[in-house]
Structures are given as structure tokens and as C-alpha cells.
Design an enzyme around this catalytic site. Structure first.
Site, short mmCIF file in Angstrom:
data_model
loop_
_atom_site.label_atom_id
_atom_site.label_comp_id
_atom_site.label_asym_id
_atom_site.label_seq_id
_atom_site.Cartn_x
_atom_site.Cartn_y
_atom_site.Cartn_z
N GLU A 169 0.87 -1.17 0.00
CA GLU A 169 0.00 0.00 0.00
C GLU A 169 0.92 1.23 0.00
OE1 GLU A 169 -2.10 0.98 3.56
OE2 GLU A 169 -3.94 1.30 2.45
N GLU B 76 -9.23 3.09 0.07
CA GLU B 76 -9.94 3.08 1.35
C GLU B 76 -10.32 4.49 1.80
OE1 GLU B 76 -7.34 1.12 4.11
OE2 GLU B 76 -5.98 2.82 4.26
C1 NOJ Z 1 -5.60 -0.82 6.74
C2 NOJ Z 1 -5.50 -1.41 5.39
O1 NOJ Z 1 -5.03 -0.49 4.46
C3 NOJ Z 1 -6.87 -1.92 5.01
O2 NOJ Z 1 -6.86 -2.39 3.69
C4 NOJ Z 1 -7.27 -2.99 5.98
O3 NOJ Z 1 -8.55 -3.42 5.67
C5 NOJ Z 1 -7.24 -2.46 7.41
N1 NOJ Z 1 -5.99 -1.83 7.67
C6 NOJ Z 1 -7.47 -3.57 8.40
O4 NOJ Z 1 -6.38 -4.43 8.44
CA CA Z 2 -3.83 1.73 5.02
#
Ligand code: NOJ
Ligand code: CA
Length: 711
Positions: A499, A505
Site C-alpha cells: 500500500e 480506502e
Molecule cells: C488498513 C488497510 O489499508 C486496510 O486495507 C485494511 O482493511 C485495514 N488496515 C485492516 O487491516
Molecule cells: Ca492503510
């Protein structure tokens, strides 16, 4: 007067006496190195145009004399290197690594220590690093600060995010270098745990454009056993200097000779596409460490994920305020009714994945402990092997296998890194025993127990340790919140994703700026692929969770384009199956698009505005085009001259409808089919926040062409 001239001449001779010059293979990129009063200084020019003005190099050590001044040149060596290598997966099936190298062996007389500066000059930029050979007077040492300078030749436009030791999850700011200080505060997203290092420090990869149209990018390659570098700007003189990430004690790196720093990279070109297509970062990494990499395969996946991110469902099984590992008997607790990772629901995802040809289904929230995962009490930690009572691992594995789909493991470490390392072998073995071959890992929250930063040397070593160990188990890794990539995927291609930037997100946490995906390929993606998780077809997040008013800042057509513009061998279709089922015509593109490539071309690009890529699928005649746009309405004009002139293709264009707009009408798309050949051209309007995607499939028989228009 004569005297002054003589003095000037003497100074000139003294400062340039040791000047070493080295050009790139095509002669256009030129490095100059010299010692100025014993201080190493380098500069870089492209076609005679200054990219880096004279800039100093050196390191400050803790409790030892600095490695900054008092040097003399003991020897210099120049060599040439030219190889073509094949990545296990990538944007092209072969990569040329062609550079001229200058090795400068420096001696510090006062301490009798030796330091080597190694420069590699490529046609599209420069990489350099510090090396510390084995020697009697430099055995162990602690880096207090690295003082690598990058002096800019003007007040360039920069596409930047604040320097931060723990997160890169920022929206980009576009401004002049001189404006960074004033804009630093505004660059922060409220409530996002962002802590800028200083008023003028920014992260790499830093993208810039000069007033006369040159593109410059500063980053690092092969970050191993060292801390991650940020860049602090002296905005009076427009000089960047490296700022390393400290450890819990404030030290930057612990070294033992023989050793070296990561490469510092400068990529430069007259076209924006020169930056996007540069392979400097990969080329400065070591070749693949695995003799046999057959087990590493690109992955297209769906997941039990967006429904938790939007708040429609939960990771946790109960509403208990917190639980303790091994102390809570979950079968005796009351389920909260919103736990998504349950056997029945996961089977629905498996069915959807199988029906549409996906490789894998990610399931988050499958294991015990999520009640406390955000580190509310930090004395709770996951064990990575204990499923919640409603998640039947064996049944799901058998079901997935029967449908020819893999489950993707999820390890949220919640920043409890020693705990993760303690469980790593059992966790990976559990995966092997249950036929998982890929894991999404995550490092949300403060790093415990040592109070390290996410980007410090200790964590940099941890990420690599977890990756190499995964290699022992033939497991592919996609680490979230890890340090930003620096091309290590060349050496360890089981690092199929990271990431390390603000991903999709955030569209459910308030939204990303619409120009975000026109910048990421110039910055974050230079170090390696990103698990950006595109494919959101329902921009109104409140449709999933009435308490979440976030809006996804994109049109549907642009979501499709991201599969081409955000290069990754790991691609998710992030939205919910129920939503895709309403738009199966558009979803067809996600089904069809390749995730591994023979060839990549940049058709149009301007950071912050737009990017159009064309890519040829690996071992196939098919091409895919993707265009991502910022918030302005723009017209893209492309030619299909990259196609084989002897072949006819069917192009399916997934474009914004005339009235589409990322804010007011994001779901309006149009799908048109045409016959195309290498002479075809397309003029396509892109909506604000929009874009388009095209699949170009070789026509198999003449009949299918009859009913179609020519483009
Ligand atoms: C942050 C991550 O970027 C996301 O994709 C994930 O669902 C959550 N953390 C929970 O682990
Ligand atoms: Ca994240």
C-alpha cells in the site's frame, strides 16, 4: 586586478582539479564529481541543462568523526554495464539495464577511513550510494544524519506529500517549492494520524517539473538495512537534503562494514512519460533471489473488505469492548450480526470470483481478536491461526478448491511486530496447510513494543524478514502500511503489492482528491506496485452505510482505467458483488483486463492532470488502454499506431457519458465497440474526475467485424 585573476584561477583549478565527468550511454545525461576543499560534490545535467546543481555528500556519525570532509581521492574507476533481464512479472517482459559507472574511492587522511561513492549514470537519470568497505578504522558505526544534497536549479513545481516517519497516506499538494512551507499545515487530513516531520520536509518519490518543462524525480532504490529517506528543503536556496527516519533512540542507522546505503535516485526527462517508463529503481536492485519463481503469479482478486471499510459490516464477531487472546471463549459470546467473514457469506464471494474468473478471495476479519485490533488496549495481539467460530477454514478451503479459487490470507499485525515475528512460522505454516498462497499483511497503529517508526531501520528489516520468510513457504506478500517500495520486488518478486500511499480506502473516509491517480504513477508507483484496490462502482458510500456520507471522487469509467494506469500484478475488484451485478457490462472490462504485460507505452501524461497508458498483455496479442483524468473535463487524443499493422482488432471503449461528472453523475458511462487497426485514432472526452478504458482484442474471425463501425 592581475592578482585577483590569478587567485580566481587558482581557486578554479583547486576546486575542479579532481573533477570527474561521466556521461550516460547516449551521452545526454552528464554527471560531474569533484572534491571542494575535501567535501564530495556532484552535479547532474541533461543535454547541458542543470538537473542537480553542485550538491554535497556526506554522513554524520554518532560518537565518531563525521564522514563529510577532509577527503582526498584515492582512485576512480569507470565501467560500463549493459544487460537485459526478464522480470517474473512486470510492465514489460524484458528490461534493459544500461549505465556507465563511476566509482570514487575516497580517503579521509585524519582518520585513515575509506568511503566509496558509486555513481551509475543512465540515459534517464542517476543512482548513487555510499559504500563502506571492510577496514580497521570503520567497523561498527551509527549514522546520526545523512547529508546528501539535491540542489534544484529553480523554484520548480512539486507534487508532494509531507515527510512523515509513520505514514504516507496523504493527498498530494501541487505547489511551487517555495510554497511548501506555507501549505504544509493544509496538507494534513484531519484525524488521520499524520505527523509531518517539519515545515519543509517531503516524502520521496518526489515528483517535480521545472518552468522550462523538464521532469525530475527524487527517490531511493534498494532500501535494505537502513532507514527510509525523506527530503528537507532549504527553501531559500532550493536545496533538498536527506532526512533519515530515526529509531526509538533517535539514531538513524546502525552499520557494520562492509556495508552500503541504499541508492539515491534522480530520474529526469523532457517528457513526463520518461519518468513513468524509467526502470532505474528496479535496475538498481539485485536480480531475483529465487532460483525457481514459478510459484509467483499475478493475482486478480475480490474480497470481503469494502463492506468493512465503508462500515456496512465489521471485522469483529462481537461487540465486546475488548478481548484477551486465549481468554475469551468466542463460542460463548453473542455475535454482533454484522461479521462479514462468515462461511456463508465468504462462499458467496467465492461463487462470484469463480463465475468471473478471479484468482482469489481476500477475507479480512476471519481470525479472533478484531474487537481490540486498533490497539485499544495493546496488550491484546493476534495469533494469526485462530478463526472466529463462524468462519470454517476447512470447509471454505474445500469449497474454494472445488471452484478453482484461492483464499487470500489476511494478517493485521496491529503494529505489534515482535508478536508477529514470534508467530510468523506458525502463521505461514497454517497458510500452507490450508492452501493459501498469498497474504495481505498490515501494520496499523504505533509500532510496539519498541516504539519504532514504520519507516525506521528496524521496521525496514522486519518487512524484508517477513518477505524472505514468506519466500521459504512460497507465499506472496502484499504489505499495507509498510515502508514505501524501492524496487525490492526485482529481488523478491513475491512482494506482489504494497500500500504505502493513500489508497481507495480513503474514498470511504472522506475521499481522495480527484487528481490523486494522475500523480501516484509518478511517485509511489516508481518503487513498485500498489494495492490501490480500484473498481468502486457505487460512489455514494451511504448506500452501504447510512452513517457514512463519503463520496468516491471518480466516475465508473475511470475506475476501469485504473486497472491499466495503476500498474500492479495484484489487482482487486474492490466493490461488492451485489453492485457489480448491476453493472455487468462495465464489469466485463475488469474481467478481461490483463495484469501482466509484455509492453507498456505512455500515450499522454502530465502529473496532476492526466495519464493515458497502452499496455500489451503478456503472451497475447491483446492491448488495454487506460486514461485517468483530474477534476477538469479534458479531451484525450490517441492513435492506435502501436497495434500490429497486419491485424484487425475489436476495441471496446468504456467511456464517461456526455453528462458524466465525478460529483454529480459518476455512474454515467457508455460502452462502444469498434473495429480498429494501427491507423485508427480516437478523440475521447473525459469527464471531470473521469477517464476511459479500452480493451483491444485481436479479431478471430471476419464475421464478428461485420456489424461493427470503424474507428
Ligand atoms: C488498513 C488497510 O489499508 C486496510 O486495507 C485494511 O482493511 C485495514 N488496515 C485492516 O487491516
Ligand atoms: Ca492503510
Amino acid at each position: 586586478m592581475k592578482q585577483i585573476i590569478l587567485i580566481l584561477l587558482a581557486v578554479f583549478l583547486f576546486t575542479t582539479a579532481f573533477a570527474e565527468e561521466l556521461s550516460s550511454p547516449n551521452g545526454k545525461m552528464k554527471l560531474t564529481f569533484n572534491l571542494e576543499n575535501g567535501v564530495p560534490v556532484y552535479q547532474l545535467a541533461l543535454d547541458g541543462h542543470p538537473i542537480i546543481k553542485p550538491s554535497k555528500l556526506g554522513l554524520e556519525l554518532k560518537d565518531a568523526d563525521d564522514l563529510m570532509t577532509g577527503f582526498s581521492i584515492e582512485n576512480t574507476l569507470t565501467t560500463t554495464f549493459d544487460e537485459t533481464w526478464k522480470p517474473v512479472w512486470g510492465e514489460s517482459s524484458t528490461i534493459r539495464n544500461h549505465y556507465n559507472e563511476l566509482e570514487v574511492i575516497l580517503k579521509q587522511a585524519s582518520t585513515q577511513r575509506e568511503m566509496i561513492l558509486r555513481f551509475r549514470v543512465f540515459d534517464d537519470g542517476l543512482g548513487f550510494r555510499y559504500e563502506f568497505p571492510e577496514q580497521n578504522n570503520l567497523i561498527y558505526f551509527v549514522v546520526k544524519a545523512e547529508h546528501s544534497q539535491f540542489a534544484m536549479a529553480g523554484d520548480h513545481t512539486a507534487y508532494w506529500i509531507p515527510g512523515d516517519y509513520d505514514t504516507q497516506e496523504y493527498d498530494y499538494t501541487t505547489s511551487k517549492l517555495s510554497e511548501i512551507r506555507a501549505l504544509m499545515e493544509r496538507a494534513i487530513t484531519p484525524n488521520a494520524s499524520q505527523t509531518p516531520i517539519s515545515e519543509t520536509a517531503v516524502q520521496t518519490a518526489l515528483m517535480m517539473k521545472t518552468d522550462d518543462g523538464y521532469y525530475i524525480n527524487l527517490h531511493e532504490a534498494a532500501l535494505k538495512d537502513y532507514s527510509c529517506m525523506h527530503l528537507e528543503l532549504d527553501d531559500k536556496n532550493m536545496i533538498f537534503e536527506s532526512v533519515l527516519t530515526p529509531d526509538a533512540l533517535g539514531n538513524m542507522a546502525y552499520m557494520q562494514a562492509p556495508c552500503s546505503t541504499p541508492w539515491r535516485t534522480i530520474i529526469a526527462g523532457k517528457n513526463a512519460g520518461d519518468i513513468l517508463l524509467s526502470n532505474i529503481t528496479l535496475n538498481l536492485n539485485e536480480p531475483c533471489a529465487y532460483e525457481n519463481a514459478d510459484w509467483i503469479k499475478p493475482v486478480k482478486y475480490v474480497g470481503v473488505w469494502w463492506e468493512m471499510i465503508t462500515g456496512k459490516s465489521t471485522w469483529s464477531y462481537t461487540n465486546l469492548p475488548s478481548v484477551k487472546l486465549g481468554e475469551t471463549d468466542y463460542s460463548k459470546t453473542t455475535p454482533n450480526g454484522t461479521h462479514a467473514a462468515n462461511t456463508k457469506h465468504v462462499k458467496e464471494y467465492i461463487d462470484f470470483a469463480a463465475k468471473h474468473g478471479f484468482d482469489a478471495v481476500l477475507v479480512e476479519g476471519w481470525n479472533e481478536g478484531w474487537e481490540d485490533w486498533f490497539g485499544k488496549s495493546k496488550d491484546y495481539v493476534f495469533d494469526f491461526v485462530t478463526p472466529y467460530p463462524d468462519f470454517d477454514v476447512d470447509e471454505l478451503q474445500a469449497y474454494a478448491k472445488s471452484k478453482n479459487v484461492k483464499l487470500m490470507m489476511h494478517h493485521e499485525t496491529s503494529g505489534s511486530v515482535r508478536n508477529y515475528e514470534r508467530h510468523l512460522d506458525t502463521a505461514y505454516q497454517f497458510m500452507v496447510d490450508h492452501s493459501y498462497n498469498s497474504v495481505k499483511s498490515g501494520y496499523v497503529g504505533d509500532i510496539i513494543p519498541r516504539g519504532e517508526y514504520h519507516y525506521g531501520q528496524w521496521m525496514v528489516n522486519h518487512y524484508l524478514y517477513a518477505l524472505k520468510k514468506a519466500g521459504d513457504y512460497k507465499i506472496m506478500v502484499n504489505a499495507h502500511e509498510a515502508v514505501r517500495p524501492t524496487g525490492l520486488c526485482r529481488t523478491y518478486p513475491n512482494l506482489i503489492g504494497n500500500e504505502s500511499a493513500r489508497g481507495t480506502e480513503y474514498e470511504a473516509f472522506g475521499g481522495n482528491h480527484p487528481d490523486h491517480t494522475t500523480i501516484l504513477p509518478f511517485t509511489r508507483l516508481l518503487g513498485g506496485p500498489m494495492d490501490y484496490t480500484p473498481g468502486i462502482f457505487e460512489p455514494d458510500v451511504s448506500q452501504y452505510n447510512p452513517n457514512n456520507n463519503s463520496h468516491v471522487n471518480t466516475t465508473i469509467a475511470r475506475q476501469l482505467a485504473l486497472y491499466v494506469t495503476m500498474y500492479s500484478p495484484l489487482q482487486m475488484a474492490a466493490d461488492l458483488p451485489e453492485t457489480y451485478n448491476k453493472h455487468l457490462d462495465a464489469f466485463q472490462f475488469i474481467e478481461d483486463v490483463a495484469i501482466d504485460w509484455d509492453k507498456t507505452l505512455v500515450l499522454e501524461a502530465e502529473p496532476g492532470d492526466y495519464i493515458t497508458y497502452a499496455r500489451k498483455a503478456k503472451n497475447s496479442d491483446n492491448w488495454f488502454v487506460g486514461r485517468t483524468n483530474d477534476e477538469e473535463k479534458r479531451t484525450s487524443e490517441i492513435s492506435f499506431d502501436f497495434l500490429d499493422p497486419d491485424v484487425k482488432y475489436i476495441a471496446t471503449v468504456y467511456a464517461d457519458a456526455k453528462d458524466a461528472n465525478y460529483l454529480t453523475n459518476p455512474k454515467a458511462y457508455e460502452i462502444s465497440k469498434y473495429v480498429v487497426n494501427s491507423k485508427s485514432k480516437l478523440k475521447q472526452v473525459c469527464a471531470p474526475g473521469g477517464g476511459y478504458a479500452i480493451s483491444i482484442i485481436k479479431a478471430e474471425n471476419k464475421d464478428e467485424l461485420k456489424s461493427l463501425k470503424k474507428l
